[in-house]
Write a protein that holds these residues in place. Structure first.
Motif, PDB file in Angstrom:
ATOM      1  N   LEU A  23      40.139  32.745  41.064  1.00  0.00           N
ATOM      2  CA  LEU A  23      41.184  33.316  40.229  1.00  0.00           C
ATOM      3  C   LEU A  23      40.665  33.308  38.794  1.00  0.00           C
ATOM      4  N   THR A  24      40.611  34.490  38.175  1.00  0.00           N
ATOM      5  CA  THR A  24      40.113  34.619  36.815  1.00  0.00           C
ATOM      6  C   THR A  24      41.236  35.112  35.926  1.00  0.00           C
ATOM      7  N   GLU A  25      41.467  34.433  34.805  1.00  0.00           N
ATOM      8  CA  GLU A  25      42.561  34.771  33.896  1.00  0.00           C
ATOM      9  C   GLU A  25      42.024  35.338  32.583  1.00  0.00           C
ATOM     10  N   PHE A  26      42.621  36.435  32.160  1.00  0.00           N
ATOM     11  CA  PHE A  26      42.284  37.048  30.880  1.00  0.00           C
ATOM     12  C   PHE A  26      43.543  37.169  30.034  1.00  0.00           C
ATOM     13  N   MET A  27      43.384  37.053  28.730  1.00  0.00           N
ATOM     14  CA  MET A  27      44.419  37.489  27.811  1.00  0.00           C
ATOM     15  C   MET A  27      44.052  38.914  27.427  1.00  0.00           C
ATOM     16  N   VAL A  28      44.985  39.842  27.577  1.00  0.00           N
ATOM     17  CA  VAL A  28      44.721  41.259  27.323  1.00  0.00           C
ATOM     18  C   VAL A  28      45.793  41.816  26.395  1.00  0.00           C
ATOM     19  N   ASP A  29      45.377  42.589  25.422  1.00  0.00           N
ATOM     20  CA  ASP A  29      46.288  43.192  24.452  1.00  0.00           C
ATOM     21  C   ASP A  29      47.099  44.293  25.127  1.00  0.00           C
ATOM     22  N   MET A  30      48.346  43.975  25.491  1.00  0.00           N
ATOM     23  CA  MET A  30      49.229  44.928  26.173  1.00  0.00           C
ATOM     24  C   MET A  30      50.604  44.924  25.504  1.00  0.00           C
ATOM     25  N   SER A  31      51.239  46.083  25.452  1.00  0.00           N
ATOM     26  CA  SER A  31      52.540  46.160  24.790  1.00  0.00           C
ATOM     27  C   SER A  31      53.621  46.842  25.615  1.00  0.00           C
ATOM     28  N   CYS A  32      53.237  47.475  26.751  1.00  0.00           N
ATOM     29  CA  CYS A  32      54.235  48.217  27.511  1.00  0.00           C
ATOM     30  C   CYS A  32      53.824  48.315  28.989  1.00  0.00           C
ATOM     31  N   GLU A  33      54.721  48.882  29.793  1.00  0.00           N
ATOM     32  CA  GLU A  33      54.428  49.036  31.216  1.00  0.00           C
ATOM     33  C   GLU A  33      53.280  50.023  31.451  1.00  0.00           C
ATOM     34  N   GLY A  34      53.094  50.947  30.514  1.00  0.00           N
ATOM     35  CA  GLY A  34      51.962  51.857  30.623  1.00  0.00           C
ATOM     36  C   GLY A  34      50.642  51.107  30.505  1.00  0.00           C
ATOM     37  N   CYS A  35      50.625  50.101  29.634  1.00  0.00           N
ATOM     38  CA  CYS A  35      49.434  49.247  29.497  1.00  0.00           C
ATOM     39  C   CYS A  35      49.170  48.506  30.800  1.00  0.00           C
ATOM     40  N   VAL A  36      50.240  47.988  31.383  1.00  0.00           N
ATOM     41  CA  VAL A  36      50.117  47.230  32.634  1.00  0.00           C
ATOM     42  C   VAL A  36      49.545  48.125  33.730  1.00  0.00           C
ATOM     43  N   LYS A  37      50.068  49.335  33.833  1.00  0.00           N
ATOM     44  CA  LYS A  37      49.599  50.272  34.858  1.00  0.00           C
ATOM     45  C   LYS A  37      48.123  50.600  34.664  1.00  0.00           C
ATOM     46  N   SER A  38      47.715  50.807  33.412  1.00  0.00           N
ATOM     47  CA  SER A  38      46.326  51.137  33.108  1.00  0.00           C
ATOM     48  C   SER A  38      45.388  49.991  33.477  1.00  0.00           C
ATOM     49  N   VAL A  39      45.764  48.770  33.080  1.00  0.00           N
ATOM     50  CA  VAL A  39      44.935  47.589  33.345  1.00  0.00           C
ATOM     51  C   VAL A  39      44.833  47.325  34.841  1.00  0.00           C
TER      52      VAL A  39
END
Length: 246
Positions: A23-39
């Protein structure tokens, strides 16, 4: 080489070794559900990824699979978002489940990451740049004393007297014509908790008896769920740095 059985079954092969899932954890610069979908879309297409979980409120992405950190980081970079590795391991109660050694130049740069999969197996990932093309030996050595470079790190680490099977012998790195090397594999019987304060050494040739090129101290790294983002006390702005290219 077949990994011992565990709840985390191996799912890919690199460098001739079976790679177990982590299990690998990252902090990622996200602000919306569109960001979540892209990632999620980008990571789910990476070979070896089994599951991607995104916590938008905390800007944390958790990836389960056998993919090396390098591949996951490159996939996140392709989304155009800043990211930082914040933890790696398995959701087990190990005292110390992850460690890292950083080579900071001025000529040789690199990162070696070690993660405990179970008490009989550890996974190792390494990225190097600045090495001469060809094969270079590398190893885990007894001491983290860098006062004289590799020469002061002692012998190859081995908790037993079996000199034919030194646990610290990591074999060779294959360096390409650009001076870059990437390794991902496993090591049986390696206990991460016993490596803290020792050193990773890289040699000029495959012969680990030569003076050595560079060494770095092994330090504890965050396991899964151990590293949380820091907030600015004045306005709550998230403060963190993006991951490096290594």
């Amino acid at each position: 080489m077949e990994a011992p059985s565990s709840d985390h079954q191996p799912s890919s092969v690199q460098n001739g070794a079976v790679l177990p899932e982590l299990l690998t954890e990252f902090m990622v610069d996200m602000s919306c559900e569109g960001c979540v979908k892209s990632v999620k879309g980008k990571l789910q297409n990476v070979e070896g990824v089994k599951n991607v979980d995104v916590d938008l409120s905390n800007q944390v992405v958790r990836v389960l699979g056998s993919s090396p950190v390098k591949m996951l980081t490159e996939a996140l970079e392709q989304t155009g978002r800043k990211s930082r590795l914040i933890g790696q391991g398995v959701p087990e109660d190990f005292l110390i489940s992850a460690a890292v050694a950083e080579f900071k130049g001025p000529d040789i740069f690199g990162v070696v990451r070690l993660a405990q999969v179970n008490m009989e197996l550890a996974r190792i990932e390494a990225n190097f740049s600045g090495l001469s093309p060809g094969k270079h030996g590398w190893s885990i050595n007894e001491f983290g004393d860098l006062t004289r470079g590799v020469a002061s790190t002692g012998k190859l680490y081995s908790p037993t007297t079996d000199t034919e099977k030194l646990l610290g012998d990591l074999g060779t790195l294959d360096v390409d014509e650009k001076g870059d090397a990437f390794y991902s594999g496993v090591k049986e019987k390696l206990r991460i908790a016993e490596l803290i304060g020792r050193a990773i050494a890289v040699y000029e040739t495959e012969d680990k008896r030569d003076p050595g090129l560079k060494a770095a101290v092994i330090a504890r790294s965050a396991g899964v769920g151990e590293n949380y983002k820091k907030l600015c006390t004045c306005d709550g702005t998230t403060i963190w740095e993006a991951s490096s290219k290594i």
